[in-house]
Enzyme design. Structure first.
Site, PDB file in Angstrom:
ATOM      1  N   LYS A   1     -16.646 -94.743 -25.039  1.00 15.63           N
ATOM      2  CA  LYS A   1     -15.260 -94.898 -24.572  1.00 15.63           C
ATOM      3  C   LYS A   1     -15.177 -94.837 -23.041  1.00 15.63           C
ATOM      4  O   LYS A   1     -14.567 -93.932 -22.455  1.00 15.63           O
ATOM      5  CB  LYS A   1     -14.363 -93.837 -25.198  1.00 15.63           C
ATOM      6  CG  LYS A   1     -14.318 -93.920 -26.724  1.00 15.63           C
ATOM      7  CD  LYS A   1     -13.326 -92.950 -27.317  1.00 15.63           C
ATOM      8  CE  LYS A   1     -13.185 -93.077 -28.813  1.00 15.63           C
ATOM      9  NZ  LYS A   1     -14.352 -92.648 -29.590  1.00 15.63           N
TER      10      LYS A   1
ATOM     11  N   ASP B   1     -13.300 -96.094 -15.998  1.00 10.32           N
ATOM     12  CA  ASP B   1     -13.529 -95.650 -14.626  1.00 10.32           C
ATOM     13  C   ASP B   1     -13.136 -96.812 -13.716  1.00 10.32           C
ATOM     14  O   ASP B   1     -12.581 -97.816 -14.181  1.00 10.32           O
ATOM     15  CB  ASP B   1     -15.017 -95.261 -14.442  1.00 10.32           C
ATOM     16  CG  ASP B   1     -15.200 -94.163 -13.393  1.00 10.32           C
ATOM     17  OD1 ASP B   1     -14.667 -94.339 -12.271  1.00 10.32           O
ATOM     18  OD2 ASP B   1     -15.857 -93.163 -13.684  1.00 10.32           O
ATOM     19  N   ILE B   2     -13.454 -96.711 -12.435  1.00 13.55           N
ATOM     20  CA  ILE B   2     -13.203 -97.842 -11.552  1.00 13.55           C
ATOM     21  C   ILE B   2     -14.098 -99.012 -11.990  1.00 13.55           C
ATOM     22  O   ILE B   2     -15.137 -98.808 -12.619  1.00 13.55           O
ATOM     23  CB  ILE B   2     -13.444 -97.497 -10.067  1.00 13.55           C
ATOM     24  CG1 ILE B   2     -14.886 -97.054  -9.840  1.00 13.55           C
ATOM     25  CG2 ILE B   2     -12.462 -96.434  -9.598  1.00 13.55           C
ATOM     26  CD1 ILE B   2     -15.273 -96.963  -8.372  1.00 13.55           C
TER      27      ILE B   2
HETATM   28  O1  C5P Z   1     -14.332 -88.392 -40.312  1.00 17.08           O
HETATM   29  P1  C5P Z   1     -15.682 -89.064 -40.178  1.00 17.08           P
HETATM   30  O2  C5P Z   1     -16.804 -88.069 -40.220  1.00 17.08           O
HETATM   31  O3  C5P Z   1     -15.881 -90.217 -41.139  1.00 17.08           O
HETATM   32  O4  C5P Z   1     -15.635 -89.657 -38.713  1.00 17.08           O
HETATM   33  C1  C5P Z   1     -16.499 -90.651 -38.303  1.00 17.08           C
HETATM   34  C2  C5P Z   1     -16.158 -91.101 -36.910  1.00 17.08           C
HETATM   35  O5  C5P Z   1     -14.811 -91.513 -36.847  1.00 17.08           O
HETATM   36  C3  C5P Z   1     -16.317 -90.024 -35.840  1.00 17.08           C
HETATM   37  O6  C5P Z   1     -17.516 -90.276 -35.135  1.00 17.08           O
HETATM   38  C4  C5P Z   1     -15.141 -90.183 -34.926  1.00 17.08           C
HETATM   39  O7  C5P Z   1     -15.509 -90.793 -33.712  1.00 17.08           O
HETATM   40  C5  C5P Z   1     -14.228 -91.114 -35.649  1.00 17.08           C
HETATM   41  N1  C5P Z   1     -12.962 -90.425 -35.930  1.00 17.08           N
HETATM   42  C6  C5P Z   1     -11.802 -90.991 -35.492  1.00 17.08           C
HETATM   43  N2  C5P Z   1     -10.607 -90.387 -35.746  1.00 17.08           N
HETATM   44  C7  C5P Z   1     -10.562 -89.238 -36.408  1.00 17.08           C
HETATM   45  C8  C5P Z   1     -11.735 -88.627 -36.867  1.00 17.08           C
HETATM   46  C9  C5P Z   1     -12.955 -89.275 -36.608  1.00 17.08           C
HETATM   47  O8  C5P Z   1     -11.823 -92.020 -34.860  1.00 17.08           O
HETATM   48  N3  C5P Z   1      -9.361 -88.667 -36.619  1.00 17.08           N
END
Ligand code: C5P
Length: 233
Positions: free
Chosen positions: A65, A68-69
């Site tokens: 994710k 930045d600049i």
């Molecule tokens: O919940 P689970 O273990 O299946 O999550 C897998 C991935 O989903 C995590 O690596 C996380 O980056 C992402 N995630 C998300 N939103 C959430 C929980 C997890 O995007 N509320």
């Protein structure tokens, strides 16, 4: 759907390389695509592991994710593109996305714009200074990701159909928060089944704990593939 295997991305949410490698080994041919996020990248030598997985023929999604600049984003993207990674996330801000797209040109790296984090609701967005609700911001950012030339977007499966409208047929729509039928929801509040996510327009599903914490990760993945086939039927 021709290839459910390549649409299932297993989240390697571990703190150590050893734990992540153990899961990869247990999954064997059932695991072809792995996501490496903050936890493993920063805490568990995830960059090196990701490069080794790529060398071993697996696909790797670095979920870092970036924001930045422009110059900093571009240099980071160049580094990831050189690894042969399949996917990388950038927060879906237009300048960052444009810098990323230019930097990834000529590589196979699919850049994904993070629309709105799935943990955020309308109140959270207001508190963070936005005057759009989740749906509206997902739509806006999906549109901007397409304009910027990104390879896809990340959003909740609840917004997959909406995002798909804005990105068209070709871009990836990657959705976390997926729970196979009958599994624990963990801390995921708004969960969607694999079949429903695909029928809503998701192209790839990110799934962590239902596989990583299963007694048999291979069986868990197999059940998910079966559900995916149903959704795409
Ligand atoms: O919940 P689970 O273990 O299946 O999550 C897998 C991935 O989903 C995590 O690596 C996380 O980056 C992402 N995630 C998300 N939103 C959430 C929980 C997890 O995007 N509320």
């Amino acid at each position: 759907m021709h290839d459910p295997d390549s649409r299932l991305i297993v989240a390697l949410d571990y703190s150590t390389r050893a734990e992540a490698e153990k899961l990869v080994e247990r999954l064997g041919d059932s695991g072809t695509f792995y996501k490496i996020g903050y936890q493993l990248f920063y805490g568990g030598d995830g960059y090196a592991l990701g490069k080794d997985l790529i060398a071993a023929g697996k696909k790797v999604f670095f979920d870092l994710k970036l924001l930045d600049i422009d110059n900093t984003v571009a240099k980071g993207v160049e580094a990831f593109a050189a690894t042969g990674a399949a996917m990388l996330t950038i927060h879906a801000y237009p300048q960052a996305m444009k810098a990323a797209v230019a930097a990834a040109e000529g590589s196979d790296l699919c850049l994904l714009g993070v629309t709105v984090l799935t943990s955020m609701d309308d109140d959270d967005l207001e508190e963070a200074g936005y005057d759009r609700d989740v749906q509206s911001l997902v739509a806006y950012r999906a549109h901007q990701a397409k304009e910027a030339g990104m390879g896809g977007v990340v959003c909740s499966a609840h917004e997959a159909a909406l995002a798909r409208q804005f990105v068209g047929e070709k871009m990836a729509v990657v959705t976390p928060g997926i729970r196979p039928k009958g599994s624990a929801s963990n801390d995921q509040k708004r969960i969607v089944t694999p079949a429903d996510a695909l029928s809503q327009g998701a192209s790839h599903l990110v799934i962590g704990r239902p596989i990583t914490q299963a007694e048999s990760p291979v069986q868990a993945a197999g059940a998910i593939f079966a559900e995916m086939r149903m959704g795409a039927a």
